[in-house]
Write an enzyme that holds these catalytic residues in place. Structure first.
Site, PDB file in Angstrom:
ATOM      1  N   ASN A 149       4.048   7.058  11.328  1.00  0.00           N
ATOM      2  CA  ASN A 149       5.112   6.216  11.867  1.00  0.00           C
ATOM      3  C   ASN A 149       6.348   7.100  12.023  1.00  0.00           C
ATOM      4  O   ASN A 149       7.032   7.406  11.046  1.00  0.00           O
ATOM      5  CB  ASN A 149       5.385   5.066  10.879  1.00  0.00           C
ATOM      6  CG  ASN A 149       6.575   4.226  11.304  1.00  0.00           C
ATOM      7  OD1 ASN A 149       7.040   4.315  12.445  1.00  0.00           O
ATOM      8  ND2 ASN A 149       7.079   3.415  10.384  1.00  0.00           N
ATOM      9  N   LYS A 161       9.127   6.480  13.509  1.00  0.00           N
ATOM     10  CA  LYS A 161      10.418   5.765  13.529  1.00  0.00           C
ATOM     11  C   LYS A 161      11.269   6.288  14.694  1.00  0.00           C
ATOM     12  O   LYS A 161      10.723   6.618  15.729  1.00  0.00           O
ATOM     13  CB  LYS A 161      11.112   5.891  12.171  1.00  0.00           C
ATOM     14  CG  LYS A 161      10.147   5.571  11.017  1.00  0.00           C
ATOM     15  CD  LYS A 161      10.819   5.447   9.697  1.00  0.00           C
ATOM     16  CE  LYS A 161       9.767   5.119   8.643  1.00  0.00           C
ATOM     17  NZ  LYS A 161      10.314   4.796   7.355  1.00  0.00           N
ATOM     18  N   HIS A 175       7.405  -4.075   9.998  1.00  0.00           N
ATOM     19  CA  HIS A 175       7.864  -3.007   9.112  1.00  0.00           C
ATOM     20  C   HIS A 175       9.121  -3.471   8.388  1.00  0.00           C
ATOM     21  O   HIS A 175       9.935  -4.198   8.955  1.00  0.00           O
ATOM     22  CB  HIS A 175       8.130  -1.740   9.932  1.00  0.00           C
ATOM     23  CG  HIS A 175       8.366  -0.557   9.062  1.00  0.00           C
ATOM     24  ND1 HIS A 175       9.593  -0.300   8.492  1.00  0.00           N
ATOM     25  CD2 HIS A 175       7.537   0.418   8.632  1.00  0.00           C
ATOM     26  CE1 HIS A 175       9.498   0.795   7.749  1.00  0.00           C
ATOM     27  NE2 HIS A 175       8.258   1.251   7.820  1.00  0.00           N
ATOM     28  N   GLU A 200      11.825  -2.053   7.801  1.00  0.00           N
ATOM     29  CA  GLU A 200      13.074  -1.738   8.514  1.00  0.00           C
ATOM     30  C   GLU A 200      13.347  -2.789   9.578  1.00  0.00           C
ATOM     31  O   GLU A 200      14.499  -3.138   9.838  1.00  0.00           O
ATOM     32  CB  GLU A 200      13.005  -0.317   9.097  1.00  0.00           C
ATOM     33  CG  GLU A 200      13.208   0.716   7.996  1.00  0.00           C
ATOM     34  CD  GLU A 200      12.458   2.013   8.202  1.00  0.00           C
ATOM     35  OE1 GLU A 200      12.078   2.324   9.340  1.00  0.00           O
ATOM     36  OE2 GLU A 200      12.233   2.719   7.190  1.00  0.00           O
ATOM     37  N   GLU A 242       3.703  -1.640   1.835  1.00  0.00           N
ATOM     38  CA  GLU A 242       4.807  -0.678   1.772  1.00  0.00           C
ATOM     39  C   GLU A 242       5.928  -1.237   0.896  1.00  0.00           C
ATOM     40  O   GLU A 242       6.783  -1.987   1.379  1.00  0.00           O
ATOM     41  CB  GLU A 242       5.348  -0.422   3.183  1.00  0.00           C
ATOM     42  CG  GLU A 242       4.334   0.150   4.130  1.00  0.00           C
ATOM     43  CD  GLU A 242       4.994   1.058   5.175  1.00  0.00           C
ATOM     44  OE1 GLU A 242       4.530   2.184   5.345  1.00  0.00           O
ATOM     45  OE2 GLU A 242       5.989   0.639   5.784  1.00  0.00           O
ATOM     46  N   GLY A 296      10.954   6.184   2.278  1.00  0.00           N
ATOM     47  CA  GLY A 296      11.966   7.203   2.572  1.00  0.00           C
ATOM     48  C   GLY A 296      12.822   7.577   1.373  1.00  0.00           C
ATOM     49  O   GLY A 296      13.856   8.223   1.520  1.00  0.00           O
ATOM     50  N   SER A 324       6.778   7.119   1.010  1.00  0.00           N
ATOM     51  CA  SER A 324       6.879   8.479   0.470  1.00  0.00           C
ATOM     52  C   SER A 324       5.521   9.131   0.214  1.00  0.00           C
ATOM     53  O   SER A 324       5.340   9.838  -0.785  1.00  0.00           O
ATOM     54  CB  SER A 324       7.749   8.489  -0.794  1.00  0.00           C
ATOM     55  OG  SER A 324       9.056   8.042  -0.481  1.00  0.00           O
TER      56      SER A 324
HETATM   57  P1  PGA Z   1       8.111   7.241   4.429  1.00  0.00           P
HETATM   58  O1  PGA Z   1       7.998   5.978   5.417  1.00  0.00           O
HETATM   59  O2  PGA Z   1       6.734   7.872   4.370  1.00  0.00           O
HETATM   60  O3  PGA Z   1       9.138   8.143   5.045  1.00  0.00           O
HETATM   61  O4  PGA Z   1       8.524   6.717   3.092  1.00  0.00           O
HETATM   62  C1  PGA Z   1       6.856   5.164   5.438  1.00  0.00           C
HETATM   63  C2  PGA Z   1       7.073   4.012   6.384  1.00  0.00           C
HETATM   64  O5  PGA Z   1       8.182   3.473   6.409  1.00  0.00           O
HETATM   65  O6  PGA Z   1       6.161   3.599   7.127  1.00  0.00           O
END
Ligand code: PGA
Length: 260
Positions: free
Chosen positions: A18, A20, A104, A106, A173, A179, A218
């Site tokens: 992903n 983003k 997601h 976000e 998640e 992140g 992460s």
């Molecule tokens: P990340 O993001 O691996 O940077 O923590 C995962 C995601 O939001 O899908």
């Protein structure tokens, strides 16, 4: 549960990138050009890449002759019309997508996306034969208040209302792990995945046996193997560590080495 574990353990690992809001068209092309030779012999892991909208068409051309799925990071539920700034499921298939990430955290937290909207988006995606990765997960506060399962249940039931499970992958998640460099421990991931699988089995019966549950938050080349060793972790949705072709390929090789 025993039945589930046996059946699920036969599912092929699935690793999805992903990106983003990262990478220009040129950066996308450079990534794919160096990534493809690295994974050309990988047959036992399913792979997907979700670039931003602007890179989809050019990524689609480069991935066309491969088994790597092109994914979008969002979709709107209407087919066309006066919806400034939105993109329909038909437009995504036209650009070469076969998959779309949905719900997601976000999108849920920064853009107030509700379970109801996610539900409509899943319908639009499936109608256009797009597969779906549906993201669910609790915030730190919800976890600390022991509300993890309650939150997962409400996101799953709201997003999957009156929908067939076929073509849908779930990504667990935990919001506090996205992140932040804080990965859920393999045991925490497994506990949430077990809950999700039990819930799916209760709602959808045998159909749930074909649904993969990915972990996201992460994920790195260093922690993928221990996550994948958990019986209920079938793959990963990877953000930051998927932006570099070497690191994303290492995650795929880590998932491949999964012990069952
Ligand atoms: P990340 O993001 O691996 O940077 O923590 C995962 C995601 O939001 O899908």
């Amino acid at each position: 549960m025993e039945y589930c574990s046996k059946l699920f353990s036969m599912l092929k690992p699935f690793i999805a990138a992903n990106w983003k809001m990262n990478k220009t068209i040129k950066e996308t092309e450079d990534f794919i050009t160096s990534f493809l030779p690295m994974v050309k012999d990988v047959k036992d892991v399913d792979i997907a890449i979700a670039p931003p909208f602007t890179s989809l068409a050019s990524a689609g051309k480069l991935l066309k002759a491969t088994s790597i799925q092109l994914a979008a990071q969002n979709v709107f539920y209407e087919e066309k019309g006066a919806f400034t700034g939105e993109v329909s499921a038909g437009m995504l298939t036209d650009a070469g997508c076969s998959l779309v990430i949905m719900g997601h955290s976000e999108r849920r937290h920064l853009f107030s996306e509700s379970n109801e909207a996610v539900n409509k988006k899943i319908r639009a995606a499936r109608k256009n034969r797009l597969e779906v990765i549906l993201c669910v997960g609790e915030t730190l506060r919800e976890r600390e208040e022991n509300k993890t399962f309650e939150v997962l249940e409400s996101q799953l039931s709201g997003s999957l209302k009156d929908i067939m499970l076929e073509g849908i992958t779930i990504a667990y998640e935990p919001v506090w792990a996205i992140g932040t460099g804080k990965t859920a421990t393999p045991e925490q991931a497994n506990e949430a995945h077990t809950f999700i699988k039990k819930w799916l089995k209760k709602q959808f019966g045998e159909e749930a046996g074909r649904t993969r549950i990915l972990y996201g938050g992460s994920v790195t080349p260093e922690n993928i193997e221990s996550l994948m060793e958990e019986p209920e972790v079938e793959g990963a949705l990877v953000g930051g560590a998927s932006l570099n072709p070497e690191s994303f390929a290492k995650i795929i090789f880590g998932a491949k080495r999964r012990k069952k």
